[in-house]
Design a protein around this motif. Structure first.
Motif, PDB file in Angstrom:
ATOM      1  N   ASN A  39      70.011  -8.714  69.085  1.00 37.63           N
ATOM      2  CA  ASN A  39      69.559  -7.499  68.702  1.00 37.63           C
ATOM      3  C   ASN A  39      69.872  -7.386  67.164  1.00 37.63           C
ATOM      4  O   ASN A  39      69.531  -6.464  66.595  1.00 37.63           O
ATOM      5  CB  ASN A  39      69.929  -6.370  69.395  1.00 37.63           C
ATOM      6  N   CYS A 138      70.047  -3.961  63.127  1.00 31.83           N
ATOM      7  CA  CYS A 138      70.149  -3.861  64.427  1.00 31.83           C
ATOM      8  C   CYS A 138      69.115  -3.055  65.041  1.00 31.83           C
ATOM      9  O   CYS A 138      68.375  -2.155  64.481  1.00 31.83           O
ATOM     10  CB  CYS A 138      71.516  -3.123  64.750  1.00 31.83           C
ATOM     11  N   ASN A 139      68.581  -3.596  66.288  1.00 32.47           N
ATOM     12  CA  ASN A 139      67.683  -2.726  67.093  1.00 32.47           C
ATOM     13  C   ASN A 139      68.311  -1.186  67.295  1.00 32.47           C
ATOM     14  O   ASN A 139      69.533  -1.133  67.459  1.00 32.47           O
ATOM     15  CB  ASN A 139      67.507  -3.306  68.511  1.00 32.47           C
ATOM     16  N   PRO A 140      67.120  -0.396  67.031  1.00 33.50           N
ATOM     17  CA  PRO A 140      67.783   1.040  66.991  1.00 33.50           C
ATOM     18  C   PRO A 140      68.539   1.477  68.013  1.00 33.50           C
ATOM     19  O   PRO A 140      69.409   2.448  67.992  1.00 33.50           O
ATOM     20  CB  PRO A 140      66.459   2.011  66.925  1.00 33.50           C
ATOM     21  N   GLN A 141      68.102   0.917  69.459  1.00 34.61           N
ATOM     22  CA  GLN A 141      68.758   1.633  70.711  1.00 34.61           C
ATOM     23  C   GLN A 141      70.212   1.121  70.588  1.00 34.61           C
ATOM     24  O   GLN A 141      70.988   1.450  71.402  1.00 34.61           O
ATOM     25  CB  GLN A 141      67.954   1.214  71.786  1.00 34.61           C
ATOM     26  N   TYR A 142      70.642  -0.158  69.958  1.00 35.00           N
ATOM     27  CA  TYR A 142      72.125  -0.398  69.863  1.00 35.00           C
ATOM     28  C   TYR A 142      72.692  -0.092  68.557  1.00 35.00           C
ATOM     29  O   TYR A 142      74.072  -0.540  68.346  1.00 35.00           O
ATOM     30  CB  TYR A 142      71.865  -1.912  70.182  1.00 35.00           C
ATOM     31  N   GLU A 144      73.790   2.761  67.057  1.00 32.54           N
ATOM     32  CA  GLU A 144      75.174   3.491  67.027  1.00 32.54           C
ATOM     33  C   GLU A 144      76.348   2.797  67.615  1.00 32.54           C
ATOM     34  O   GLU A 144      77.663   2.880  67.046  1.00 32.54           O
ATOM     35  CB  GLU A 144      75.160   4.810  67.871  1.00 32.54           C
ATOM     36  N   GLU A 145      76.346   1.635  68.798  1.00 33.91           N
ATOM     37  CA  GLU A 145      77.379   1.016  69.224  1.00 33.91           C
ATOM     38  C   GLU A 145      77.566   0.057  68.338  1.00 33.91           C
ATOM     39  O   GLU A 145      78.762  -0.256  68.024  1.00 33.91           O
ATOM     40  CB  GLU A 145      76.685   0.514  70.679  1.00 33.91           C
TER      41      GLU A 145
END
Length: 157
Positions: A39, A138-142, A144-145
């Motif tokens: 991602n 990075c893909n938005p869903q990942y 913050e991690e």
């Protein structure tokens, strides 16, 4: 709808680095932490071509380089033809003939090529494309991690 170079397909920036090795280190760190790196994208921005001049090009250097290149190719062809030789002496003859013919043709073609430039480029160089900045996207869903992991990396130094 087309994707922008700075924001590919919904990706968000999670890190920005001055050189590629730092960006690569960041993604490697994410991988080591079992982050889904499929991602992640590294994007180089502010591209420029850097050409390093390595020396003067003379008739001798041009012909010598062409002869060497032709000799390698001729050696390769000679080895391939030598595979089908009925005995050892034919094999050696095939290899040497290929080498010599390649050397001569390489030198001739290099001389013709050098003459065709008419002195407009009498130097040798190497070139590469470099970026002024490397962004890790990075893909938005990942995102913050990824940011949290990269912050831990920057604290480690």
């Amino acid at each position: 709808m087309s994707a922008s170079v700075s924001m590919p397909l919904g990706g968000v920036q999670v890190g920005s680095y001055d050189d590629y090795q730092q960006a690569q280190r960041a993604v490697d760190h994410l991988s080591d932490q079992k982050f889904p790196v499929e991602n992640v994208t590294i994007i180089g921005s502010d591209l420029r071509l850097v050409e390093k001049v390595t020396g003067r090009l003379t008739w001798g250097r041009a012909i010598g380089a062409g002869a060497a290149s032709g000799a390698w190719f001729g050696l390769f062809v000679g080895l391939l033809l030598g595979i089908f030789a009925p005995d050892g002496s034919s094999w050696i003859g095939s290899v040497l003939t290929g080498l010599l013919i390649g050397l001569v043709f390489g030198a001739v073609f290099a001389a013709v090529g050098y003459a065709a430039t008419g002195g407009r480029r009498d130097f040798t160089s190497t070139s590469k494309t470099v970026a002024g900045r490397y962004d890790v996207m990075c893909n938005p869903q990942y995102a913050e991690e990824a940011r949290a992991e990269l912050a831990r990396l920057s604290l480690r130094g």
